[in-house]
Design an enzyme around this catalytic site. Structure first.
Site, PDB file in Angstrom:
ATOM      1  N   GLU A   1       0.851  -1.197   0.000  1.00  0.00           N
ATOM      2  CA  GLU A   1       0.000   0.000   0.000  1.00  0.00           C
ATOM      3  C   GLU A   1       0.885   1.245   0.000  1.00  0.00           C
ATOM      4  OE1 GLU A   1      -3.052  -0.181  -1.188  1.00  0.00           O
ATOM      5  OE2 GLU A   1      -3.740  -1.430   0.478  1.00  0.00           O
TER       6      GLU A   1
ATOM      7  N   THR B   1       2.928   1.991  -2.103  1.00  0.00           N
ATOM      8  CA  THR B   1       4.226   1.692  -2.715  1.00  0.00           C
ATOM      9  C   THR B   1       4.204   2.023  -4.208  1.00  0.00           C
ATOM     10  OG1 THR B   1       3.409  -0.563  -2.789  1.00  0.00           O
ATOM     11  CG2 THR B   1       5.090  -0.080  -1.151  1.00  0.00           C
TER      12      THR B   1
ATOM     13  N   GLY C   1     -16.573   5.026  -2.901  1.00  0.00           N
ATOM     14  CA  GLY C   1     -15.900   5.595  -1.731  1.00  0.00           C
ATOM     15  C   GLY C   1     -15.534   4.549  -0.700  1.00  0.00           C
TER      16      GLY C   1
ATOM     17  N   GLY D   1     -13.041   2.255  -1.242  1.00  0.00           N
ATOM     18  CA  GLY D   1     -11.652   1.828  -1.395  1.00  0.00           C
ATOM     19  C   GLY D   1     -11.463   0.742  -2.427  1.00  0.00           C
TER      20      GLY D   1
ATOM     21  N   ASP E   1      -4.340   1.016  -9.433  1.00  0.00           N
ATOM     22  CA  ASP E   1      -5.778   0.771  -9.574  1.00  0.00           C
ATOM     23  C   ASP E   1      -6.215   0.526 -11.018  1.00  0.00           C
ATOM     24  OD1 ASP E   1      -5.534   1.255  -6.913  1.00  0.00           O
ATOM     25  OD2 ASP E   1      -6.655   3.128  -6.897  1.00  0.00           O
TER      26      ASP E   1
END
Ligand code: GLA
Length: 386
Positions: free
Chosen positions: A35, A37, A122, A124, A172
């Site tokens: 995370e 990274t 929202g 995640g 993502d």
């Protein structure tokens, strides 16, 4: 594969725009470990999941833009010749893609687009990347632009960075566009080399517990953290000009310069370099089938995100810490940018009913909320369904 979501979007598009369209499914993502990274050019381990946005898109003969967000029941109208951000905010994800395609001098036409889905917003799971990547993918198909999926992921990231204004990394859109059924993606965010890691154990579940905390701080705090990482890197580069990103620094190196860092910057950098190593080791644990070690690494990530990178919140801490103590849970941590959203939990399939029951109690007694828990399956990346 089409389904109720695809049909809803198709129906809405026909009703509003009354013509034929292409329909694309674009999935949300989870991230097992790694995370914050990605923007430090390190390693991540995400996957596309079975929660998706569906987009129905038709090209126009003129340069008008008409968008409809089905789940919000909001419409936007604009023009390709006037791409500027909208007060509604959600159109920016689509406008940003058009703006980036314009920057590549692609020959564009007006577009009608209706979209909706079951990626919780929202929470995640990166509904924004699913929307951006899905729209870029669809235009690439319809206009025969000739971009491959990695280029589409880069383009989506640039849209988010430059048009939406969040300095996010590439994880993502990469996961959403390149995901595969029952596979994790071990991605090197520097050169974008990647391998698929099979994750096909029927005795395991990936479970998300939604903190139901709105992530309003995410954009500004995200950019601030990113700037602190750059500040730390610049400091290290004074001694070690060969470093290109925090990914090149070891925990020992950061420690050896500790006194030169402002304390906050030190905490951010120490987290990032430790997390990067953790991903590499956790991937080896996974290869060996050592889920206990892998889960322990997830727990350590939570600790680092809470106290080093400081992007957790009390609700996420309560959910992660409570889950870590439950039988049949290998690991639990907050997932994604932070300040709300979900925890990700690696749970034995047989333990799922008791996990849900016990976490239900945690929600009610400690958060004063009804539980919102999603069990996810890993699915293929963005695809045309009609
Ligand atoms: C958000 C960003 C990603 C990544 C994660 C944290 O999801 O969009 O690029 O930085 O946060 O790992």
């Amino acid at each position: 594969m089409s389904g109720p979501c695809s049909e809803r979007v198709t129906h809405a598009f026909r009703e509003r725009y009354g013509r034929e369209m292409a329909v694309v499914r674009s999935p949300g993502r989870v991230n097992l470990i790694g995370e914050h990274t990605d923007h430090n050019l390190g390693f991540v381990l995400p996957a596309a999941v079975d929660r998706s946005i569906h987009l129905a898109v038709g090209l126009r003969e003129d340069r008008r833009l008409r968008f409809y967000a089905l789940d919000k029941d909001e419409a936007f109208e604009g023009s390709l010749d006037d791409l500027r951000s909208s007060d509604l905010h959600w159109p920016d994800y689509l406008l940003g893609i058009l703006s980036e395609l314009t920057a590549l001098r692609m020959d564009l036409r007006g577009v009608d687009c209706a979209f909706g889905g079951d990626v919780p917003i929202g929470c995640g799971l990166s509904s924004s990347a699913a929307l951006e990547g899905g729209f870029a993918f669809t235009l690439n198909e319809l206009l025969a632009l000739g971009l491959d999926r990695v280029s589409l992921a880069r383009l989506s990231q640039r849209a988010e960075n430059r048009f939406v204004g969040v300095n996010c990394g590439i994880m993502d859109p990469f996961a959403s566009l390149l995901g595969r059924e029952r596979m994790l993606i071990r991605l090197d965010c520097r050169d974008l080399s990647y391998v698929y890691v099979p994750f096909d154990r029927d005795d395991l579940r990936i479970v998300l517990c939604d903190s139901q905390v709105s992530r309003s701080l995410t954009g500004s705090e995200y950019n601030l953290r990113r700037a602190q990482c750059v500040e730390g890197l610049e400091l290290l580069r004074r001694h070690h000009p060969e470093l290109q990103s925090l990914r090149d620094a070891s925990p020992a190196l950061v420690e050896s310069h500790r006194t030169e860092f402002p304390p906050e910057v030190h905490r951010r950098c120490a987290y990032v370099v430790a997390e990067n190593q953790r991903v590499i080791e956790a991937c080896m644990d996974l290869d060996r089938g050592d889920l206990a070690a892998f889960g322990a690494a997830m727990n350590a990530t939570h600790e680092g995100l809470a106290h080093g990178y400081e992007v957790s919140c009390p609700e996420l801490d309560i959910l992660a810490e409570a889950a870590q103590d439950l039988p049949g849970v290998f690991g639990s941590r907050m997932m994604g940018a932070g300040f709300g959203g979900c925890t990700i939990n690696l749970v034995e399939a047989d333990a799922l009913p008791s996990f849900e029951a016990q976490m239900g109690q945690v929600y009610r007694q400690r958060l004063g909320k009804e539980p919102v828990i999603h069990v996810c399956r890993l699915r293929g990346g963005t695809e045309r369904v009609a």
